[in-house]
Enzyme design. Structure first.
Site, PDB file in Angstrom:
ATOM      1  N   HIS A  97      80.295  28.482 -43.842  1.00 17.43           N
ATOM      2  CA  HIS A  97      79.064  29.518 -43.926  1.00 17.43           C
ATOM      3  C   HIS A  97      79.412  30.732 -42.900  1.00 17.43           C
ATOM      4  CE1 HIS A  97      74.840  30.678 -44.582  1.00 17.43           C
ATOM      5  NE2 HIS A  97      74.705  30.786 -43.117  1.00 17.43           N
ATOM      6  N   HIS A 126      76.899  34.903 -45.605  1.00 16.64           N
ATOM      7  CA  HIS A 126      75.244  35.173 -45.422  1.00 16.64           C
ATOM      8  C   HIS A 126      74.986  36.520 -44.878  1.00 16.64           C
ATOM      9  CE1 HIS A 126      71.184  33.485 -43.719  1.00 16.64           C
ATOM     10  NE2 HIS A 126      71.034  34.435 -44.813  1.00 16.64           N
ATOM     11  N   GLY A 170      71.013  27.885 -33.084  1.00 16.80           N
ATOM     12  CA  GLY A 170      70.517  27.067 -32.089  1.00 16.80           C
ATOM     13  C   GLY A 170      68.891  26.978 -32.016  1.00 16.80           C
ATOM     14  N   GLY A 193      68.983  35.362 -37.402  1.00 19.46           N
ATOM     15  CA  GLY A 193      69.618  36.295 -36.211  1.00 19.46           C
ATOM     16  C   GLY A 193      70.015  35.260 -35.376  1.00 19.46           C
ATOM     17  N   PHE A 194      69.899  34.154 -35.343  1.00 21.81           N
ATOM     18  CA  PHE A 194      70.545  33.111 -33.891  1.00 21.81           C
ATOM     19  C   PHE A 194      70.816  31.908 -34.615  1.00 21.81           C
ATOM     20  CE2 PHE A 194      68.130  36.732 -32.006  1.00 21.81           C
ATOM     21  CZ  PHE A 194      69.152  37.314 -31.427  1.00 21.81           C
ATOM     22  N   GLY A 241      75.161  24.657 -38.031  1.00 21.18           N
ATOM     23  CA  GLY A 241      75.735  25.284 -37.061  1.00 21.18           C
ATOM     24  C   GLY A 241      75.837  24.515 -35.653  1.00 21.18           C
ATOM     25  N   GLY A 252      69.332  26.800 -40.900  1.00 22.00           N
ATOM     26  CA  GLY A 252      68.672  26.967 -39.764  1.00 22.00           C
ATOM     27  C   GLY A 252      68.145  25.787 -39.093  1.00 22.00           C
ATOM     28  N   GLY A 253      68.723  25.439 -37.820  1.00 24.05           N
ATOM     29  CA  GLY A 253      67.952  24.290 -37.400  1.00 24.05           C
ATOM     30  C   GLY A 253      68.237  22.730 -38.037  1.00 24.05           C
TER      31      GLY A 253
HETATM   32  C1  DX5 Z   1      70.699  32.032 -38.480  1.00 21.79           C
HETATM   33  C2  DX5 Z   1      71.901  31.820 -39.390  1.00 21.79           C
HETATM   34  C3  DX5 Z   1      72.339  30.422 -39.692  1.00 21.79           C
HETATM   35  C4  DX5 Z   1      72.740  29.981 -38.080  1.00 21.79           C
HETATM   36  C5  DX5 Z   1      72.589  28.468 -38.242  1.00 21.79           C
HETATM   37  O1  DX5 Z   1      70.549  33.399 -38.740  1.00 21.79           O
HETATM   38  O2  DX5 Z   1      71.646  32.231 -40.622  1.00 21.79           O
HETATM   39  O3  DX5 Z   1      73.369  30.175 -40.278  1.00 21.79           O
HETATM   40  O4  DX5 Z   1      74.007  30.133 -37.930  1.00 21.79           O
HETATM   41  O5  DX5 Z   1      72.817  27.695 -36.881  1.00 21.79           O
HETATM   42  P1  DX5 Z   1      71.920  26.518 -36.583  1.00 21.79           P
HETATM   43  O6  DX5 Z   1      72.333  25.331 -37.523  1.00 21.79           O
HETATM   44  O7  DX5 Z   1      72.324  26.249 -34.946  1.00 21.79           O
HETATM   45  O8  DX5 Z   1      70.429  26.840 -36.371  1.00 21.79           O
HETATM   46 ZN    ZN Z   2      73.244  31.849 -42.222  1.00 21.57          ZN
END
Ligand code: DX5
Ligand code: ZN
Length: 231
Positions: free
Chosen positions: A38, A71, A150, A147-148, A202, A181-182
Site C-alpha cells: 500500500h 492510495h 500510527g 494523513g499520518f 503500517g 488506519g490503526g
Molecule cells: C493514513 C494512511 C495509512 C497509514 C496506515 O493516512 O492512509 O495507509 O499508512 O498506517 P497505520 O497502519 O500505522 O495506521
Molecule cells: Zn492509506
C-alpha cells in the site's frame, strides 16, 4: 447460500517503513508473506502531510512483483491517475471527497488498465459511494483521519465495513473492502468480522519487532475474525 469465502490479504503500508531502505522493507515483507503493498500519496492539501509521488511508485514497482495499491490522498486525482498508472500502480484508490466527477474518474482509471478503488474518510457516509459500487474493484474504509500512520483505529469504521460488504455481496461484486488506519492484531479481528478482506497495515508491520512475525500475527487475527463473521 453463504457467499464464497474470500481471500484475506495483508498490504503493508510503506509509509511506515524506513524510506532510506525501502528495498529492504519490501524484501522483508515479501518474505514474510505480504500480499500487496500500500502506497500513501499525500499532497499537503487534501491531507496535512506530504509523502511521495509517481517516481517512488515506479521505484517500488521495480523491486517487487506484488500488486501495488496506490492510495491517492490528493486533490484533483483526475490530473494524476495517468502518471500513477504509468508508474506501475495496480489499483488506484481515490477519495470520494476529493472529486466532483467520480463516475468519469472510475472509467478513466479502468481505461488506463488499472483497478479502481474509492476511499471514504471516517466522516463520509457510506451512502455517498453507493452509486459507484457496481464499477468499483475496491471500497477503502478509512479507520483513521487520513494523513499520518500510527493513529488509533476509529470504531466508526466497523458498521461502514459491514455496509460495504453487504452492498457488494448483494450486487454479486467480488470487490475488496479495504480497511486502512490503526490496523493491529487487536483491531484486525473486528474489521475481519465485519467483512473487510484487504488489510492495510503500517506501524503494526514496520514500527517494531520482526516484520515476518508481525505479518504472521496479523494473519492469525484476520483469520480469527473472518471465522466469527458478523456481516
Ligand atoms: C493514513 C494512511 C495509512 C497509514 C496506515 O493516512 O492512509 O495507509 O499508512 O498506517 P497505520 O497502519 O500505522 O495506521
Ligand atoms: Zn492509506
Amino acid at each position: 447460500m453463504a457467499p464464497p469465502s474470500r481471500r484475506l490479504r495483508l498490504a503493508p503500508s510503506l509509509l511506515s517503513a524506513d524510506f532510506a531502505d525501502l528495498a529492504g522493507a519490501i524484501r522483508l515483507a515479501e518474505a514474510g508473506g505480504a500480499d500487496a503493498f500500500h502506497l500513501d500519496v499525500m499532497d499537503g492539501h487534501f491531507v496535512p502531510n506530504i509523502s511521495f509521488g509517481p517516481a517512488l511508485v515506479r521505484a517500488v514497482r521495480a523491486r517487487t512483483r506484488l500488486p501495488l495499491d496506490v492510495h491517492l490522498m490528493i486533490e484533483r486525482p483526475e490530473s494524476f491517475v495517468e502518471a500513477f498508472a504509468k508508474a506501475g500502480g495496480d489499483t488506484l484508490v481515490f477519495h470520494l471527497e476529493a472529486t466532483v466527477a467520480a463516475p468519469t474518474l472510475v472509467e478513466r482509471v479502468h481505461s488506463l488498465g488499472a483497478r479502481v478503488g474509492a476511499a471514504l474518510r471516517p466522516d463520509t457516509p457510506f451512502e455517498n459511494v453507493v452509486p459507484l459500487l457496481p464499477k468499483l474493484d475496491q471500497v477503502l474504509v478509512m479507520s483513521v483521519n487520513p494523513g499520518f500512520s500510527g493513529q488509533s483505529f476509529l470504531p466508526v469504521a466497523l458498521p461502514k465495513i459491514r455496509q460495504a460488504r453487504r452492498a457488494l455481496d448483494a450486487l454479486g461484486s467480488p470487490a475488496d473492502v479495504s480497511v486502512d488506519g490503526g490496523v493491529t492484531p487487536e483491531t484486525a479481528v473486528g474489521a475481519a468480522q465485519h467483512g473487510a478482506t484487504f488489510f492495510v497495515c503500517g506501524n503494526s508491520v514496520f514500527a517494531q519487532g520482526d516484520v515476518a512475525e508481525n505479518l504472521k500475527t496479523l494473519r492469525a487475527s484476520v483469520a480469527e475474525g473472518a471465522g466469527r463473521a458478523v456481516h
